[in-house]
Design a protein around this motif. Structure first.
Motif, PDB file in Angstrom:
ATOM      1  N   TRP A   1     -61.094 -90.204  13.879  1.00 57.85           N
ATOM      2  CA  TRP A   1     -59.740 -89.678  13.729  1.00 57.85           C
ATOM      3  C   TRP A   1     -59.453 -88.590  14.763  1.00 57.85           C
ATOM      4  N   ARG A   2     -60.431 -87.762  15.061  1.00 56.26           N
ATOM      5  CA  ARG A   2     -60.215 -86.648  15.989  1.00 56.26           C
ATOM      6  C   ARG A   2     -59.946 -87.099  17.422  1.00 56.26           C
ATOM      7  N   ASP A   3     -60.246 -88.362  17.747  1.00 55.39           N
ATOM      8  CA  ASP A   3     -59.994 -88.874  19.094  1.00 55.39           C
ATOM      9  C   ASP A   3     -58.615 -89.521  19.233  1.00 55.39           C
ATOM     10  N   LEU A   4     -57.769 -89.363  18.238  1.00 55.62           N
ATOM     11  CA  LEU A   4     -56.428 -89.941  18.268  1.00 55.62           C
ATOM     12  C   LEU A   4     -55.638 -89.350  19.442  1.00 55.62           C
TER      13      LEU A   4
ATOM     14  N   TYR B   1     -49.530 -89.808  19.265  1.00 51.88           N
ATOM     15  CA  TYR B   1     -49.394 -90.184  17.860  1.00 51.88           C
ATOM     16  C   TYR B   1     -49.257 -88.975  16.946  1.00 51.88           C
TER      17      TYR B   1
ATOM     18  N   VAL C   1     -56.377 -96.110  15.261  1.00 52.39           N
ATOM     19  CA  VAL C   1     -57.721 -95.708  14.838  1.00 52.39           C
ATOM     20  C   VAL C   1     -58.476 -96.905  14.273  1.00 52.39           C
TER      21      VAL C   1
ATOM     22  N   TRP D   1     -54.049 -85.606  14.481  1.00 51.17           N
ATOM     23  CA  TRP D   1     -54.947 -86.566  13.831  1.00 51.17           C
ATOM     24  C   TRP D   1     -55.014 -86.308  12.334  1.00 51.17           C
ATOM     25  N   LYS D   2     -54.938 -85.051  11.950  1.00 49.33           N
ATOM     26  CA  LYS D   2     -55.057 -84.704  10.534  1.00 49.33           C
ATOM     27  C   LYS D   2     -53.884 -85.267   9.724  1.00 49.33           C
TER      28      LYS D   2
ATOM     29  N   ALA E   1     -50.375 -94.622  14.543  1.00 48.59           N
ATOM     30  CA  ALA E   1     -51.603 -93.839  14.735  1.00 48.59           C
ATOM     31  C   ALA E   1     -52.744 -94.419  13.907  1.00 48.59           C
TER      32      ALA E   1
ATOM     33  N   TYR F   1     -54.642 -88.976   9.219  1.00 49.75           N
ATOM     34  CA  TYR F   1     -55.748 -89.127   8.273  1.00 49.75           C
ATOM     35  C   TYR F   1     -55.290 -88.842   6.846  1.00 49.75           C
TER      36      TYR F   1
END
Length: 110
Positions: free
Chosen positions: A43-46, A50, A36, A53-54, A32, A57
């Motif tokens: 990150w929010r578009d991961l 994966y 990115v 996103w959090k 993931a 990150y």
């Protein structure tokens, strides 16, 4: 990440915590993070495949703070040097591109 890459990196990663919740699989999170960084996406578009996103990150930030990324990098470089599989030759381009005066913030009227 290929199986060969995973075999090299897996032993160097932090262990699962003894207490609390189990971490999401390191391999999925590294994939993931690589997605990115490779795409330059937020990150929010991961993509969902994966995981959250959090999670990616937070793991990226945690490993940056505790030196895990630096350790991985030095280990991979050492392996590449040992196998004579690295080339340190680099080229730098110092080209300067000038813009039009109006685009460069020049004063109006001269």
């Amino acid at each position: 990440m290929t199986n060969h890459e995973w075999v090299v990196l897996a032993p160097l990663l932090p262990a699962q915590p003894v207490r609390g919740d189990q971490w999401r699989d390191h391999r999925q999170v590294i994939n993931a993070i690589c997605w990115v960084k490779r795409t330059g996406s937020p990150w929010r578009d991961l993509p969902e495949r994966y995981g959250p996103w959090k999670t990616a990150y937070q793991r990226f930030r945690r490993w940056a703070a505790d030196g895990t990324w630096a350790s991985l990098k030095s280990h991979v470089i050492a392996l590449a040097e040992r196998d004579d599989d690295i080339n340190w030759d680099a080229q730098v381009d110092a080209t300067i591109v000038r813009t039009h005066q109006h685009a460069a913030g020049a004063r109006k009227g001269g």
